[in-house]
Design a protein around this motif. Structure first.
Motif, PDB file in Angstrom:
ATOM      1  N   LEU A  30     -19.620  83.242  65.235  1.00  0.00           N
ATOM      2  CA  LEU A  30     -17.906  82.517  64.842  1.00  0.00           C
ATOM      3  C   LEU A  30     -18.616  81.270  64.837  1.00  0.00           C
ATOM      4  N   PHE A  31     -19.645  80.810  64.487  1.00  0.00           N
ATOM      5  CA  PHE A  31     -20.150  79.731  62.993  1.00  0.00           C
ATOM      6  C   PHE A  31     -19.240  79.592  61.483  1.00  0.00           C
ATOM      7  N   PHE A  32     -19.507  81.284  61.895  1.00  0.00           N
ATOM      8  CA  PHE A  32     -19.247  81.481  59.773  1.00  0.00           C
ATOM      9  C   PHE A  32     -17.767  81.366  59.613  1.00  0.00           C
ATOM     10  N   GLN A  33     -17.036  81.625  60.858  1.00  0.00           N
ATOM     11  CA  GLN A  33     -15.312  81.419  60.780  1.00  0.00           C
ATOM     12  C   GLN A  33     -15.035  80.440  60.780  1.00  0.00           C
ATOM     13  N   LEU A  34     -15.781  79.260  62.387  1.00  0.00           N
ATOM     14  CA  LEU A  34     -15.686  78.041  61.657  1.00  0.00           C
ATOM     15  C   LEU A  34     -15.956  77.837  60.242  1.00  0.00           C
ATOM     16  N   VAL A  35     -16.698  77.908  60.045  1.00  0.00           N
ATOM     17  CA  VAL A  35     -17.027  77.697  58.208  1.00  0.00           C
ATOM     18  C   VAL A  35     -15.639  77.651  57.004  1.00  0.00           C
ATOM     19  N   SER A  36     -15.067  78.864  57.649  1.00  0.00           N
ATOM     20  CA  SER A  36     -14.590  79.247  56.593  1.00  0.00           C
ATOM     21  C   SER A  36     -12.745  79.144  56.823  1.00  0.00           C
ATOM     22  N   ARG A  37     -13.113  78.615  57.776  1.00  0.00           N
ATOM     23  CA  ARG A  37     -11.583  78.161  58.430  1.00  0.00           C
ATOM     24  C   ARG A  37     -11.426  76.762  58.235  1.00  0.00           C
ATOM     25  N   ARG A  38     -12.704  76.411  57.765  1.00  0.00           N
ATOM     26  CA  ARG A  38     -12.619  74.139  57.180  1.00  0.00           C
ATOM     27  C   ARG A  38     -12.363  74.307  56.012  1.00  0.00           C
ATOM     28  N   TYR A  39     -12.755  76.078  55.437  1.00  0.00           N
ATOM     29  CA  TYR A  39     -13.537  75.546  53.692  1.00  0.00           C
ATOM     30  C   TYR A  39     -12.463  75.515  52.874  1.00  0.00           C
TER      31      TYR A  39
ATOM     32  N   GLY B  76     -32.174  81.271  57.603  1.00  0.00           N
ATOM     33  CA  GLY B  76     -31.508  82.801  57.754  1.00  0.00           C
ATOM     34  C   GLY B  76     -32.437  82.901  58.756  1.00  0.00           C
ATOM     35  N   GLN B  77     -33.527  82.158  59.342  1.00  0.00           N
ATOM     36  CA  GLN B  77     -33.844  82.875  60.364  1.00  0.00           C
ATOM     37  C   GLN B  77     -32.791  82.152  61.384  1.00  0.00           C
ATOM     38  N   VAL B  78     -32.452  80.837  61.234  1.00  0.00           N
ATOM     39  CA  VAL B  78     -31.403  79.797  62.209  1.00  0.00           C
ATOM     40  C   VAL B  78     -30.444  80.991  62.810  1.00  0.00           C
ATOM     41  N   PHE B  79     -30.138  81.217  61.946  1.00  0.00           N
ATOM     42  CA  PHE B  79     -28.897  82.443  61.924  1.00  0.00           C
ATOM     43  C   PHE B  79     -28.883  83.491  62.061  1.00  0.00           C
ATOM     44  N   GLY B  80     -30.291  84.529  62.515  1.00  0.00           N
ATOM     45  CA  GLY B  80     -30.774  85.917  62.588  1.00  0.00           C
ATOM     46  C   GLY B  80     -30.074  86.158  61.379  1.00  0.00           C
ATOM     47  N   ASP B  81     -29.593  86.040  60.018  1.00  0.00           N
ATOM     48  CA  ASP B  81     -29.189  87.125  59.101  1.00  0.00           C
ATOM     49  C   ASP B  81     -29.380  86.637  58.168  1.00  0.00           C
ATOM     50  N   GLN B  82     -29.929  86.918  57.284  1.00  0.00           N
ATOM     51  CA  GLN B  82     -29.503  86.149  55.876  1.00  0.00           C
ATOM     52  C   GLN B  82     -28.752  85.875  54.587  1.00  0.00           C
ATOM     53  N   ILE B  83     -27.872  87.310  54.528  1.00  0.00           N
ATOM     54  CA  ILE B  83     -26.253  87.212  54.085  1.00  0.00           C
ATOM     55  C   ILE B  83     -25.424  86.480  55.201  1.00  0.00           C
ATOM     56  N   LEU B  84     -25.588  86.378  56.128  1.00  0.00           N
ATOM     57  CA  LEU B  84     -24.513  85.984  57.070  1.00  0.00           C
ATOM     58  C   LEU B  84     -25.001  84.200  56.011  1.00  0.00           C
ATOM     59  N   ALA B  85     -26.099  83.092  56.417  1.00  0.00           N
ATOM     60  CA  ALA B  85     -27.090  82.327  56.487  1.00  0.00           C
ATOM     61  C   ALA B  85     -25.891  82.388  54.416  1.00  0.00           C
ATOM     62  N   THR B  86     -26.633  83.101  54.157  1.00  0.00           N
ATOM     63  CA  THR B  86     -25.988  83.060  52.449  1.00  0.00           C
ATOM     64  C   THR B  86     -24.136  82.289  52.773  1.00  0.00           C
ATOM     65  N   ALA B  87     -23.372  83.101  53.204  1.00  0.00           N
ATOM     66  CA  ALA B  87     -22.023  83.315  53.352  1.00  0.00           C
ATOM     67  C   ALA B  87     -22.260  81.447  54.241  1.00  0.00           C
ATOM     68  N   ILE B  88     -22.678  81.385  54.614  1.00  0.00           N
ATOM     69  CA  ILE B  88     -22.068  79.767  54.773  1.00  0.00           C
ATOM     70  C   ILE B  88     -22.088  79.327  54.050  1.00  0.00           C
ATOM     71  N   LEU B  89     -24.093  79.019  53.777  1.00  0.00           N
ATOM     72  CA  LEU B  89     -24.155  78.332  52.582  1.00  0.00           C
ATOM     73  C   LEU B  89     -23.450  78.106  51.396  1.00  0.00           C
ATOM     74  N   ASP B  90     -22.812  78.832  50.979  1.00  0.00           N
ATOM     75  CA  ASP B  90     -21.571  79.096  49.972  1.00  0.00           C
ATOM     76  C   ASP B  90     -20.712  78.098  50.327  1.00  0.00           C
ATOM     77  N   ARG B  91     -20.424  78.584  51.409  1.00  0.00           N
ATOM     78  CA  ARG B  91     -19.332  77.852  51.556  1.00  0.00           C
ATOM     79  C   ARG B  91     -19.560  76.416  51.929  1.00  0.00           C
ATOM     80  N   LEU B  92     -20.487  75.570  52.281  1.00  0.00           N
ATOM     81  CA  LEU B  92     -20.687  74.408  52.930  1.00  0.00           C
ATOM     82  C   LEU B  92     -21.292  73.861  51.589  1.00  0.00           C
ATOM     83  N   LEU B  93     -22.088  74.334  50.597  1.00  0.00           N
ATOM     84  CA  LEU B  93     -22.427  73.819  49.093  1.00  0.00           C
ATOM     85  C   LEU B  93     -21.703  73.335  47.522  1.00  0.00           C
TER      86      LEU B  93
END
Length: 263
Positions: free
Chosen positions: A179-188, A205-222
């Protein structure tokens, strides 16, 4: 005079209606022209409206406290470049829908800076919202369970600046991370996100429990972002030592949080 003031109030020119007698006296002493007097009157009313709008936006933002950037002790945290904060305070990153990440151990002033930048955003006229990561994920999860997720996401996309505090203090469950990823994607590239985190980016990766998901979130944030790695001693630790509750040789651990500095 009373008639003019009454007409001003009907036009909702409240500030200059109250100050009109003194303003006219001052204009007479200065021998101001009609244009100068009109400019002064309208300028005061415009300033009053901006102050009211900023106060309303500040209330709507729901900051946990109000601390200005001017009250931040940059001498205590030399790892922070004041020039960078001043540039952020100008609000250009919000106009450009860029993001800001404040990283560092607990107690080094991340939330203070986030609130200070949020207050400045309100003063500049930007709609702002402040949420802790835990309350944000809880509200998204509840909306998902009640089939209101789309409605909730639309509300969270509206603020020009969304401040998310304390990412990384607690790991997120799979649903919350998605759900956090969906929000970041919407605001991108549509709205700015300011995040504070006690975790280095490598630990997301540990925070979000999935390295791939964390990478996707960071890709948009950074993609369009400013990152500040804050190092140094905790303000709370400093105060404890000042009061004699803690000696310099004793370690200090923030309850429920890691104290390892981000790199």
């Amino acid at each position: 005079m009373e008639t003019i003031q009454d007409q001003m109030r009907q036009l909702k020119l409240v500030r200059i209606a109250e100050e009109l007698p003194l303003l006219l006296q001052d204009a007479s002493k200065r021998e101001a022209s009609y244009a100068e007097l009109l400019q002064d009157l309208l300028g005061r009313e415009l300033s009053a409206k901006q102050d009211r709008h900023a106060a309303m936006k500040t209330t709507m933002a729901r900051f946990p406290f109000q601390k200005s950037l001017e009250s931040f002790d940059f001498k205590f945290q030399p790892s922070i470049e004041p020039k960078v904060i001043r540039e952020l305070a100008a609000g250009r990153f919000i106009a450009d829908a860029d993001n800001v990440l404040l990283l560092g151990p607990p107690g080094v002033g991340k939330t203070h800076l986030a609130v200070g930048l949020g207050l400045r955003a309100c003063a500049l006229g930007y709609r702002t919202m402040f949420l802790t990561a835990s309350s944000l994920v809880a509200s998204l999860t509840r909306a998902h369970q009640e089939n209101r997720l789309e409605e909730k996401l639309k509300l969270l996309v509206q603020p020009r600046l969304l401040i998310i505090d304390e990412i990384g203090y607690l790991p997120l469950e799979r649903l919350g991370a998605n759900l956090f990823f969906q929000l970041v994607s919407r605001r991108y590239e549509r709205g700015s996100i300011l995040i504070t985190s006690n975790q280095s980016l490598a630990g997301w990766g540990q925070v979000f429990g999935d390295q791939i998901l964390a990478t996707a979130i960071l890709d948009r944030l950074l993609h369009h972002s400013t990152i500040l790695n804050i190092k140094g001693e905790s303000y709370r630790l400093k105060e404890k030592r000042k009061s004699g509750l803690l000696t310099r040789s004793e370690p200090y651990t923030e309850p429920g949080a890691e104290v390892e500095a981000s790199s």
